[in-house]
Design a protein around this motif. Structure first.
Motif, PDB file in Angstrom:
ATOM      1  N   SER A  85       0.893  -1.429   0.085  1.00  0.00           N
ATOM      2  CA  SER A  85      -0.065  -0.077   0.016  1.00  0.00           C
ATOM      3  C   SER A  85       0.920   1.385   0.129  1.00  0.00           C
ATOM      4  N   ASP A 104     -12.658   1.471   6.084  1.00  0.00           N
ATOM      5  CA  ASP A 104     -12.411   0.883   4.707  1.00  0.00           C
ATOM      6  C   ASP A 104     -13.391  -0.094   4.342  1.00  0.00           C
ATOM      7  N   THR A 109      -4.651  -7.876   3.134  1.00  0.00           N
ATOM      8  CA  THR A 109      -3.525  -8.199   3.539  1.00  0.00           C
ATOM      9  C   THR A 109      -3.178  -7.123   4.848  1.00  0.00           C
ATOM     10  N   GLY A 110      -3.817  -6.274   4.936  1.00  0.00           N
ATOM     11  CA  GLY A 110      -3.917  -5.591   5.994  1.00  0.00           C
ATOM     12  C   GLY A 110      -2.998  -4.399   6.043  1.00  0.00           C
ATOM     13  N   GLY A 111      -2.334  -4.398   4.750  1.00  0.00           N
ATOM     14  CA  GLY A 111      -1.360  -3.102   4.411  1.00  0.00           C
ATOM     15  C   GLY A 111      -1.755  -1.797   4.508  1.00  0.00           C
ATOM     16  N   THR A 112      -3.087  -1.612   4.052  1.00  0.00           N
ATOM     17  CA  THR A 112      -3.505  -0.427   4.192  1.00  0.00           C
ATOM     18  C   THR A 112      -4.004   0.232   5.452  1.00  0.00           C
ATOM     19  N   ASP A 164     -14.589  -2.786  -5.841  1.00  0.00           N
ATOM     20  CA  ASP A 164     -14.621  -2.993  -7.472  1.00  0.00           C
ATOM     21  C   ASP A 164     -13.812  -4.279  -7.947  1.00  0.00           C
ATOM     22  N   GLU A 196      -7.642   1.993  -4.373  1.00  0.00           N
ATOM     23  CA  GLU A 196      -8.523   1.175  -3.731  1.00  0.00           C
ATOM     24  C   GLU A 196      -9.865   1.854  -2.875  1.00  0.00           C
TER      25      GLU A 196
HETATM   26  P1  IMP Z   1      -5.410  -4.491   2.134  1.00  0.00           P
HETATM   27  O1  IMP Z   1      -4.562  -5.789   1.374  1.00  0.00           O
HETATM   28  O2  IMP Z   1      -5.817  -5.067   3.374  1.00  0.00           O
HETATM   29  O3  IMP Z   1      -4.345  -3.493   2.461  1.00  0.00           O
HETATM   30  O4  IMP Z   1      -6.577  -4.180   1.298  1.00  0.00           O
HETATM   31  C1  IMP Z   1      -6.246  -3.311   0.098  1.00  0.00           C
HETATM   32  C2  IMP Z   1      -7.227  -3.058  -0.689  1.00  0.00           C
HETATM   33  O5  IMP Z   1      -7.658  -4.156  -1.546  1.00  0.00           O
HETATM   34  C3  IMP Z   1      -8.896  -2.964  -0.113  1.00  0.00           C
HETATM   35  O6  IMP Z   1      -9.170  -1.685   0.657  1.00  0.00           O
HETATM   36  C4  IMP Z   1      -9.765  -3.224  -1.410  1.00  0.00           C
HETATM   37  O7  IMP Z   1      -9.896  -1.972  -1.827  1.00  0.00           O
HETATM   38  C5  IMP Z   1      -8.868  -4.062  -2.005  1.00  0.00           C
HETATM   39  N1  IMP Z   1      -9.332  -5.500  -2.042  1.00  0.00           N
HETATM   40  C6  IMP Z   1      -8.906  -6.483  -1.134  1.00  0.00           C
HETATM   41  N2  IMP Z   1      -9.749  -7.606  -1.483  1.00  0.00           N
HETATM   42  C7  IMP Z   1     -10.772  -7.238  -2.198  1.00  0.00           C
HETATM   43  C8  IMP Z   1     -11.643  -7.871  -3.039  1.00  0.00           C
HETATM   44  O8  IMP Z   1     -12.135  -9.134  -2.568  1.00  0.00           O
HETATM   45  N3  IMP Z   1     -12.601  -7.404  -3.867  1.00  0.00           N
HETATM   46  C9  IMP Z   1     -12.398  -5.989  -4.102  1.00  0.00           C
HETATM   47  N4  IMP Z   1     -11.329  -5.206  -3.665  1.00  0.00           N
HETATM   48  C10 IMP Z   1     -10.354  -6.026  -2.783  1.00  0.00           C
END
Ligand code: IMP
Ligand code: MG
Length: 196
Positions: A85, A104, A109-112, A164, A196
């Motif tokens: 992220s 959110d 992954t939790g990166g955000t 999306d 995202e």
């Molecule tokens: P992170 O990996 O927790 O940082 O999430 C990053 C972003 O990935 C989220 O805010 C979503 O916008 C996107 N994302 C993760 N999984 C999905 C999914 O199944 N569908 C659509 N977007 C996703």
């Protein structure tokens, strides 16, 4: 439930189920931050957080609330696996002593969330909490602090209610899994920054 659109294989969460749960989350946040009226900053993560935040803030009992959007990029193009992220928009400078709630669409992954939580506390916020509609059962999610989770879902790619695929389907009122034919092969290799 039968599929409401040919691009959707299966509805995981109906609009009604989401509405009930988001109202509960709003009440819970409201209780936990009861003393924070006037000091509460809601930080929706664009673009996916725009629908849950709109619903959530109207369930908060606090009436003097600030909303400051941030933009984080993670997925590349239509890739469906995360690549880390990056904060694109600046966080507000005015976080000193504030109680911050990041909102959110999904914790994957939790990166955000980890990136934002670290940055918010570095800015001198009094507290940093986070709220997501959905959480996937990933190793990254397990080691990411998240205070309010709407639903734990299986590790499948989902769209709707803010989420999306290639910029589409955010406006579906429910959350569903995307049919294989909608993940067009010509799109799979696109490799651009994606909000995202
Ligand atoms: P992170 O990996 O927790 O940082 O999430 C990053 C972003 O990935 C989220 O805010 C979503 O916008 C996107 N994302 C993760 N999984 C999905 C999914 O199944 N569908 C659509 N977007 C996703
Ligand atoms: Mg997002």
């Amino acid at each position: 439930m039968s599929s409401p659109h040919p691009d959707i294989d299966r509805v995981l969460l109906t609009a009604e189920a989401i509405a009930v749960r988001v109202a509960e989350l709003g009440a819970e946040v409201g209780r936990d931050l009861a003393g924070a009226d006037g000091q509460l900053v809601i930080v929706p993560v664009m673009t996916g957080g725009f629908i849950i935040v709109a619903d959530l803030v109207r369930h908060l009992p606090q009436r003097r609330v600030r909303i400051e959007v941030v933009t984080v990029s993670s997925y590349g193009g239509t890739n469906m696996t995360s690549r880390g992220s990056q904060l694109l928009g600046a966080l507000p400078e005015t976080l000193v002593g504030k109680h911050v709630l990041v909102v959110d669409d999904i914790l994957d992954t939790g990166g955000t969330l980890r990136l934002l939580q670290e940055e918010i506390l570095r800015r001198g916020a009094a507290s940093s909490r986070s709220c997501v509609l959905l959480r996937k059962p990933t190793a990254g999610a397990a080691r990411t602090k998240c205070d309010y989770v709407g639903f734990d879902i299986p590790d499948e790619f989902v769209v709707g209610y803010g989420l999306d695929y290639d910029g589409l389907y955010r406006n579906l009122p429910y959350v569903g899994t995307l049919a294989l034919h909608a993940r067009s092969a010509s799109h799979e290799c696109t490799d651009g920054a994606h909000l995202e």
